[in-house]
Design a protein around this motif. Sequence first.
Motif, PDB file in Angstrom:
ATOM      1  N   GLU A   2       1.036  -1.194   0.075  1.00 23.43           N
ATOM      2  CA  GLU A   2      -0.005   0.067   0.086  1.00 23.43           C
ATOM      3  C   GLU A   2       0.781   1.181  -0.065  1.00 23.43           C
ATOM      4  O   GLU A   2       0.568   2.215  -0.579  1.00 23.43           O
ATOM      5  N   GLU A   3       1.769   1.139   0.860  1.00 30.43           N
ATOM      6  CA  GLU A   3       3.002   2.374   0.740  1.00 30.43           C
ATOM      7  C   GLU A   3       3.539   2.486  -0.581  1.00 30.43           C
ATOM      8  O   GLU A   3       3.580   3.573  -1.068  1.00 30.43           O
ATOM      9  N   ARG A   4       3.795   1.531  -1.222  1.00 29.70           N
ATOM     10  CA  ARG A   4       4.610   1.777  -2.508  1.00 29.70           C
ATOM     11  C   ARG A   4       3.614   2.040  -3.658  1.00 29.70           C
ATOM     12  O   ARG A   4       3.838   2.996  -4.551  1.00 29.70           O
ATOM     13  N   ALA A   5       2.330   1.553  -3.435  1.00 30.61           N
ATOM     14  CA  ALA A   5       1.460   2.218  -4.461  1.00 30.61           C
ATOM     15  C   ALA A   5       1.111   3.825  -4.209  1.00 30.61           C
ATOM     16  O   ALA A   5       0.739   4.122  -5.198  1.00 30.61           O
ATOM     17  N   ARG A   6       1.056   3.990  -3.067  1.00 28.03           N
ATOM     18  CA  ARG A   6       0.677   5.382  -2.666  1.00 28.03           C
ATOM     19  C   ARG A   6       1.894   6.407  -3.296  1.00 28.03           C
ATOM     20  O   ARG A   6       1.671   7.183  -3.991  1.00 28.03           O
ATOM     21  N   LEU A   7       3.038   5.856  -3.028  1.00 29.75           N
ATOM     22  CA  LEU A   7       4.219   6.665  -3.558  1.00 29.75           C
ATOM     23  C   LEU A   7       4.123   6.779  -5.141  1.00 29.75           C
ATOM     24  O   LEU A   7       4.622   7.687  -5.737  1.00 29.75           O
ATOM     25  N   ASP A   8       3.881   5.543  -5.570  1.00 31.21           N
ATOM     26  CA  ASP A   8       3.881   5.522  -7.230  1.00 31.21           C
ATOM     27  C   ASP A   8       2.939   6.288  -7.694  1.00 31.21           C
ATOM     28  O   ASP A   8       3.175   7.014  -8.673  1.00 31.21           O
ATOM     29  N   ALA A   9       1.634   6.346  -7.027  1.00 30.07           N
ATOM     30  CA  ALA A   9       0.755   7.351  -7.562  1.00 30.07           C
ATOM     31  C   ALA A   9       1.051   8.838  -7.198  1.00 30.07           C
ATOM     32  O   ALA A   9       0.686   9.458  -8.237  1.00 30.07           O
ATOM     33  N   GLU A  10       1.795   8.992  -6.246  1.00 34.07           N
ATOM     34  CA  GLU A  10       2.116  10.646  -5.969  1.00 34.07           C
ATOM     35  C   GLU A  10       3.091  11.078  -6.722  1.00 34.07           C
ATOM     36  O   GLU A  10       3.254  12.241  -7.054  1.00 34.07           O
ATOM     37  N   ARG A  11       3.898  10.107  -7.146  1.00 30.83           N
ATOM     38  CA  ARG A  11       5.460  10.687  -7.986  1.00 30.83           C
ATOM     39  C   ARG A  11       5.061  11.244  -9.312  1.00 30.83           C
ATOM     40  O   ARG A  11       5.956  11.911  -9.893  1.00 30.83           O
ATOM     41  N   GLY A  12       3.942  10.913  -9.899  1.00 30.52           N
ATOM     42  CA  GLY A  12       4.078  11.259 -11.231  1.00 30.52           C
ATOM     43  C   GLY A  12       4.893  11.000 -12.294  1.00 30.52           C
ATOM     44  O   GLY A  12       5.196   9.665 -12.328  1.00 30.52           O
ATOM     45  N   ASP A  13       5.543  11.835 -13.083  1.00 29.64           N
ATOM     46  CA  ASP A  13       6.623  11.376 -14.217  1.00 29.64           C
ATOM     47  C   ASP A  13       7.957  11.410 -13.373  1.00 29.64           C
ATOM     48  O   ASP A  13       8.946  11.207 -14.116  1.00 29.64           O
ATOM     49  N   LYS A  14       7.927  11.619 -12.112  1.00 28.10           N
ATOM     50  CA  LYS A  14       9.449  11.591 -11.419  1.00 28.10           C
ATOM     51  C   LYS A  14       9.680  10.172 -11.076  1.00 28.10           C
ATOM     52  O   LYS A  14       8.631   9.244 -10.966  1.00 28.10           O
ATOM     53  N   SER A  15      11.221  10.091 -10.820  1.00 23.48           N
ATOM     54  CA  SER A  15      11.555   8.674 -10.546  1.00 23.48           C
ATOM     55  C   SER A  15      11.147   8.587  -9.035  1.00 23.48           C
ATOM     56  O   SER A  15      10.916   9.643  -8.607  1.00 23.48           O
ATOM     57  N   LEU A  16      11.009   7.371  -8.612  1.00 27.60           N
ATOM     58  CA  LEU A  16      10.807   7.114  -7.172  1.00 27.60           C
ATOM     59  C   LEU A  16      11.634   7.773  -6.295  1.00 27.60           C
ATOM     60  O   LEU A  16      11.392   8.315  -5.317  1.00 27.60           O
ATOM     61  N   ALA A  17      12.874   7.702  -6.621  1.00 32.73           N
ATOM     62  CA  ALA A  17      14.092   8.237  -5.724  1.00 32.73           C
ATOM     63  C   ALA A  17      14.139   9.633  -5.963  1.00 32.73           C
ATOM     64  O   ALA A  17      14.328  10.185  -4.756  1.00 32.73           O
ATOM     65  N   ALA A  18      13.706  10.321  -6.905  1.00 34.19           N
ATOM     66  CA  ALA A  18      13.779  11.732  -6.982  1.00 34.19           C
ATOM     67  C   ALA A  18      12.388  12.356  -6.176  1.00 34.19           C
ATOM     68  O   ALA A  18      12.751  13.077  -5.547  1.00 34.19           O
ATOM     69  N   TYR A  19      11.500  11.585  -6.440  1.00 34.31           N
ATOM     70  CA  TYR A  19      10.113  11.997  -5.392  1.00 34.31           C
ATOM     71  C   TYR A  19      10.466  11.754  -4.055  1.00 34.31           C
ATOM     72  O   TYR A  19      10.088  12.679  -3.291  1.00 34.31           O
ATOM     73  N   ILE A  20      11.111  10.599  -3.703  1.00 36.79           N
ATOM     74  CA  ILE A  20      11.449  10.482  -2.171  1.00 36.79           C
ATOM     75  C   ILE A  20      12.293  11.525  -1.726  1.00 36.79           C
ATOM     76  O   ILE A  20      12.135  12.370  -0.701  1.00 36.79           O
ATOM     77  N   ARG A  21      13.648  11.925  -2.351  1.00 38.94           N
ATOM     78  CA  ARG A  21      14.344  12.780  -1.964  1.00 38.94           C
ATOM     79  C   ARG A  21      13.713  14.217  -1.928  1.00 38.94           C
ATOM     80  O   ARG A  21      14.140  14.998  -0.817  1.00 38.94           O
ATOM     81  N   GLU A  22      12.757  14.530  -2.846  1.00 39.45           N
ATOM     82  CA  GLU A  22      12.259  15.754  -2.768  1.00 39.45           C
ATOM     83  C   GLU A  22      11.345  15.907  -1.593  1.00 39.45           C
ATOM     84  O   GLU A  22      11.264  17.047  -0.884  1.00 39.45           O
ATOM     85  N   ARG A  23      10.422  14.775  -1.019  1.00 43.16           N
ATOM     86  CA  ARG A  23       9.819  14.769  -0.187  1.00 43.16           C
ATOM     87  C   ARG A  23      10.512  15.018   1.283  1.00 43.16           C
ATOM     88  O   ARG A  23      10.084  15.540   2.137  1.00 43.16           O
ATOM     89  N   LEU A  24      11.660  14.216   1.301  1.00 42.57           N
ATOM     90  CA  LEU A  24      12.463  14.326   2.451  1.00 42.57           C
ATOM     91  C   LEU A  24      13.282  15.714   2.727  1.00 42.57           C
ATOM     92  O   LEU A  24      13.311  16.145   3.640  1.00 42.57           O
ATOM     93  N   PHE A  25      13.703  16.067   1.616  1.00 45.46           N
ATOM     94  CA  PHE A  25      14.523  17.412   1.804  1.00 45.46           C
ATOM     95  C   PHE A  25      14.168  18.615   1.231  1.00 45.46           C
ATOM     96  O   PHE A  25      14.566  19.805   1.347  1.00 45.46           O
ATOM     97  N   GLY A  26      13.088  18.535   0.695  1.00 44.72           N
ATOM     98  CA  GLY A  26      12.344  19.680  -0.112  1.00 44.72           C
ATOM     99  C   GLY A  26      13.339  20.500  -1.263  1.00 44.72           C
ATOM    100  O   GLY A  26      14.104  19.801  -1.834  1.00 44.72           O
TER     101      GLY A  26
END
Length: 140
Positions: free
Chosen positions: A32-56
């Motif tokens: 469920e967590e992975r599906a949520r991240l995949d849905a929220e990341r849009g066109d970004k890579s998962l790694a880029a999205y997570i870094r953006e969420r962590l560090f803004g």
Amino acid sequence: MTNSHHNFNTIANPEAEKAKCPPPFSLRLTYEERARLDAERGDKSLAAYIRERLFGSDAAPRKRRGNSPVQDKEALGRMAGALGQSRLSQNLNQLAKAVNSGSLLVTPETEAELKEACREVSEMRAELLAALGKVPGSEP
């Protein structure tokens, strides 16, 4: 770096001191967590999205490899669709077999059709290169 870390890294990987990047970090997620991240990341890579969420805005920019610079996704999609619908590879294989077996009768009509096929393949190649942001004849 402490001596224990230095010794372990040197034993496990003699090139550790020369490494330019720290080792990757692994994180386990529920489905469920992975599906949520995949849905929220849009066109970004998962790694880029997570870094953006962590560090803004403090997230360090990453170097772009540039080895797959799709400039025109629509054109690339059209090309992939056209190639998928065509029987180009099968037809070329049949031609190659006929040439190798000596059974291809080359008439003026056959020659004209082969030249037309070559022209179409060249056009597809040029469109594909353009979609990838490459110039025909340039270095890869």
